[in-house]
Design a protein around this motif. Structure first.
Motif: not given
Length: 79
Positions: A22-28, A39-55
């Motif tokens: 929506k905000n035209s921000i690329t994963q890169q 690769s972490t950003i890409s996984r976070l963009c997928q609909p599966e329930e993947f959550e990042p580490t707190m860091s």
């Protein structure tokens, strides 16, 4: 569901992925700004329930705030 070619490519996306699209921000761009791997950003963009580490989440939120967005962890991921 409306999707622009080049952003989302018609794929289902997570809340985080839809926000980037929506905000035209690329994963890169968010990977570079946050220091979180693409690769972490890409996984976070997928609909599966993947959550990042707190860091990683803190780095991503800080980067988005540096871009001028008022966002928080729970805007994208459940606690």
């Amino acid at each position: 569901m409306f999707s622009l070619f080049g952003f989302g490519l018609g794929k289902k996306r997570s809340k985080f992925g839809r926000f980037l699209d929506k905000n035209s921000i690329t994963q890169q761009e968010i990977a570079n700004e946050s220091g979180v791997s693409k690769s972490t950003i890409s996984r976070l963009c997928q609909p599966e329930e993947f959550e990042p580490t707190m860091s990683s989440a803190k780095k991503i939120i800080k980067a988005l705030r540096d871009f001028g967005f008022s966002v928080d962890y729970d805007d994208f991921w459940s606690m």
